[in-house]
Design an enzyme around this catalytic site. Structure first.
Site, PDB file in Angstrom:
ATOM      1  N   HIS A  82       0.862  -1.178   0.000  1.00  0.00           N
ATOM      2  CA  HIS A  82       0.000   0.000   0.000  1.00  0.00           C
ATOM      3  C   HIS A  82       0.894   1.221   0.000  1.00  0.00           C
ATOM      4  O   HIS A  82       1.930   1.245   0.661  1.00  0.00           O
ATOM      5  CB  HIS A  82      -0.880   0.012   1.262  1.00  0.00           C
ATOM      6  CG  HIS A  82      -1.716   1.242   1.369  1.00  0.00           C
ATOM      7  ND1 HIS A  82      -2.917   1.374   0.706  1.00  0.00           N
ATOM      8  CD2 HIS A  82      -1.521   2.408   2.021  1.00  0.00           C
ATOM      9  CE1 HIS A  82      -3.428   2.561   0.968  1.00  0.00           C
ATOM     10  NE2 HIS A  82      -2.594   3.217   1.752  1.00  0.00           N
ATOM     11  N   ASP A 161     -15.447   2.212   5.697  1.00  0.00           N
ATOM     12  CA  ASP A 161     -14.412   3.207   5.390  1.00  0.00           C
ATOM     13  C   ASP A 161     -14.902   4.202   4.340  1.00  0.00           C
ATOM     14  O   ASP A 161     -14.575   5.382   4.401  1.00  0.00           O
ATOM     15  CB  ASP A 161     -13.127   2.522   4.894  1.00  0.00           C
ATOM     16  CG  ASP A 161     -12.036   3.552   4.636  1.00  0.00           C
ATOM     17  OD1 ASP A 161     -11.674   4.266   5.592  1.00  0.00           O
ATOM     18  OD2 ASP A 161     -11.587   3.690   3.490  1.00  0.00           O
ATOM     19  N   ARG A 168     -14.957  12.196   7.279  1.00  0.00           N
ATOM     20  CA  ARG A 168     -13.737  12.805   7.838  1.00  0.00           C
ATOM     21  C   ARG A 168     -13.254  13.953   6.961  1.00  0.00           C
ATOM     22  O   ARG A 168     -12.761  14.966   7.453  1.00  0.00           O
ATOM     23  CB  ARG A 168     -12.645  11.741   7.966  1.00  0.00           C
ATOM     24  CG  ARG A 168     -12.895  10.768   9.111  1.00  0.00           C
ATOM     25  CD  ARG A 168     -11.996   9.557   8.987  1.00  0.00           C
ATOM     26  NE  ARG A 168     -10.598   9.925   8.931  1.00  0.00           N
ATOM     27  CZ  ARG A 168      -9.650   9.230   8.297  1.00  0.00           C
ATOM     28  NH1 ARG A 168      -9.962   8.105   7.662  1.00  0.00           N
ATOM     29  NH2 ARG A 168      -8.404   9.628   8.292  1.00  0.00           N
ATOM     30  N   SER A 183      -8.377   3.050   8.692  1.00  0.00           N
ATOM     31  CA  SER A 183      -8.846   3.178   7.312  1.00  0.00           C
ATOM     32  C   SER A 183      -7.962   2.369   6.362  1.00  0.00           C
ATOM     33  O   SER A 183      -8.436   1.565   5.562  1.00  0.00           O
ATOM     34  CB  SER A 183      -8.841   4.672   6.931  1.00  0.00           C
ATOM     35  OG  SER A 183      -8.966   4.851   5.550  1.00  0.00           O
ATOM     36  N   LYS A 187      -8.673  -1.946   4.896  1.00  0.00           N
ATOM     37  CA  LYS A 187      -8.709  -2.311   3.468  1.00  0.00           C
ATOM     38  C   LYS A 187      -7.674  -3.384   3.160  1.00  0.00           C
ATOM     39  O   LYS A 187      -7.925  -4.305   2.392  1.00  0.00           O
ATOM     40  CB  LYS A 187      -8.479  -1.055   2.608  1.00  0.00           C
ATOM     41  CG  LYS A 187      -9.715  -0.145   2.580  1.00  0.00           C
ATOM     42  CD  LYS A 187      -9.476   1.147   1.847  1.00  0.00           C
ATOM     43  CE  LYS A 187      -8.715   2.127   2.663  1.00  0.00           C
ATOM     44  NZ  LYS A 187      -8.802   3.530   2.395  1.00  0.00           N
TER      45      LYS A 187
HETATM   46  N1  URA Z   1      -5.493   6.752   2.985  1.00  0.00           N
HETATM   47  C1  URA Z   1      -6.540   6.030   3.404  1.00  0.00           C
HETATM   48  O1  URA Z   1      -6.898   5.036   2.801  1.00  0.00           O
HETATM   49  N2  URA Z   1      -7.194   6.443   4.519  1.00  0.00           N
HETATM   50  C2  URA Z   1      -6.825   7.521   5.226  1.00  0.00           C
HETATM   51  O2  URA Z   1      -7.431   7.816   6.223  1.00  0.00           O
HETATM   52  C3  URA Z   1      -5.735   8.273   4.768  1.00  0.00           C
HETATM   53  C4  URA Z   1      -5.071   7.853   3.636  1.00  0.00           C
END
Ligand code: URA
Length: 435
Positions: A82, A161, A168, A183, A187
């Site tokens: 990621h 999310d 947010r 978050s 994922k």
């Molecule tokens: N990337 C994400 O997937 N979530 C966040 O909160 C910040 C960056």
């Protein structure tokens, strides 16, 4: 249980129980808890923080709010990466074939981009016919057969999310470490890999502006990953300038191919070697970083990494001939140069602004509905610390027409700052954080 009580509890700095966190995420995802209450909770979390147990519970509750991909039909060690996002970040296009050529299994779910340039999927769609709309069965079969497949995120991946991130974004609660970690990691956990490597960017082009903030995020991400039973490492990397030279979809694919052919040795290769080494060592495929780097370099030298990209493109319906003849990829009809108006040394490149140039040319999306033009973008010729003569090209602009090319030239010049003094290049990899 009442959400009002939970908000008050967190407001007063108390710790939420596992049951309370599960209740909150379940009922918010189902639309029972309204946005205004969740906004208050997010602000309370931002101000009061959460301990590791709470963050892990929040992450798991979010991961389980939708589909959990079970990768057990895939044999071998499954890896995922990621990136917290950056301009010109085509790392997955290079890294995934490299590690697949070393025997790791890359079963990756990727998204489309919003803003700047496209996401990995948009970039891959530069290959004509390429599809990421695979069924789970096709996805597993492709990974078992070729060691690599990239599919689009399923609609029901971490719905909590999707709702929370949107909330947010408009309530000033994005920069909360527990909320960012849950978050990102929800994922990753729902995507099912055994080894997760995180590329945490810091600098102008990223949302963690300082190295200290990036390190705090990286340490929290890896800790939660490990508490969730995954092998997890993070690399903190510089994002004070775009990664590599190309920004724009087909242009980035061409650059990725050049790296996989061993034709380009710059920061993009360096980053892929660092991330790939973490993957191989965490997976137990190499004992040391040096050994891992050797394996990765050999995958490039032998042509196996490039062949893996071609195999994946072909298996997903794309024109794999373009991997070996990148001139078959979409080409912009207009190419012009952004010439420097003065001499000097490049002291700053506003990475985000370069991303915006590419987006304005049509390489990114302002809204989800926008259609990406794979042909357009920017090829930088000068990076931090490079000397520039007056009238020398800073970058080539690849555009759909003359008018957009002209606008882009002006915008691109403004992305550069030149100095009369020597400028040292910042190191790309600032820190590696392992278990
Ligand atoms: N990337 C994400 O997937 N979530 C966040 O909160 C910040 C960056």
């Amino acid at each position: 249980m009442r959400m009002t009580d939970l908000i008050a509890k967190k407001r007063d700095g108390q710790v939420l129980s596992t049951e309370e966190i599960q209740f909150m995420i379940r009922d918010y995802t189902a639309g029972i808890i309204p946005d205004y209450q969740m906004s208050a909770m997010c602000m309370a979390i931002l101000l009061r923080g959460m301990d590791d147990r709470e963050v892990l519970d929040l992450t798991m509750a979010m991961a389980h709010s939708g589909d959990m991909l079970d990768l057990s039909p895939i044999h071998g060690i499954k890896v995922d990466k990621h990136s917290t996002g950056g301009v010109g970040d085509k790392t997955s296009l290079v890294l995934c074939p490299m590690v697949a050529a070393c025997g790791l299994k890359v079963a990756k779910m990727s998204g489309r981009g919003l803003g700047h340039t496209g996401g990995t999927i948009d970039k891959l769609e530069s290959f004509s016919g390429f599809s990421t709309a695979l069924t789970e069965e096709q996805f597993f079969e492709n990974v078992n057969r070729h060691g690599i497949a990239i599919m689009g995120q399923t609609a029901n991946l971490v719905p909590a999310d999707k709702k929370l991130y949107t909330l947010r974004d408009v309530t000033g609660t994005v920069p909360s470490i527990p909320l960012i970690v849950s978050s990102i990691m929800s994922k990753k956990l729902s995507s099912g890999a055994d080894v997760i490597v995180l590329d945490v960017k810091c600098g102008d082009g990223s949302f963690m502006k300082t190295e200290a903030d990036a390190e705090e995020l990286a340490r929290n991400l890896t800790r939660i990953g490990r508490l969730a039973g995954k092998k997890c490492a993070a690399i903190i990397t510089d994002m004070d300038q775009p990664l590599g030279y190309a920004v724009g979809n087909a242009l980035e694919v061409k650059e990725a191919i050049a790296v996989l052919k061993g034709e380009e040795e710059g920061d993009l290769l360096q980053l892929c070697l660092a991330l790939g080494s973490c993957m191989l060592t965490e997976a137990g495929f190499a004992a040391t970083t040096e050994e891992a780097e050797q394996l990765l370099r050999e995958a490039v030298r032998s042509g196996k990494a490039l062949d893996k990209l071609a195999e994946m493109v072909a298996a997903q319906g794309g024109d794999s001939a373009a991997v070996y003849q990148p001139e078959l990829l979409p080409q912009a009809p207009v190419v012009c140069e952004a010439l420097s108006e003065r001499a000097g040394t490049v002291s700053r490149i506003h990475a985000e602004a370069v991303g915006l140039v590419s987006m304005k040319l049509g390489g990114g999306r302002a809204t989800k509905e926008d259609v990406i033009d794979p042909r357009v973008g920017v090829i930088l010729h000068k990076k931090l610390g490079d000397a520039v003569r007056e009238g020398e090209s800073l970058a080539s602009i690849h555009a759909a027409d003359e008018a957009s090319a002209r606008d882009a030239v002006q915008m691109l010049r403004e992305c550069y700052e030149l100095s009369d003094k020597a400028v040292s290049r910042p190191p790309l990899v600032r820190k590696i954080i392992r278990g």
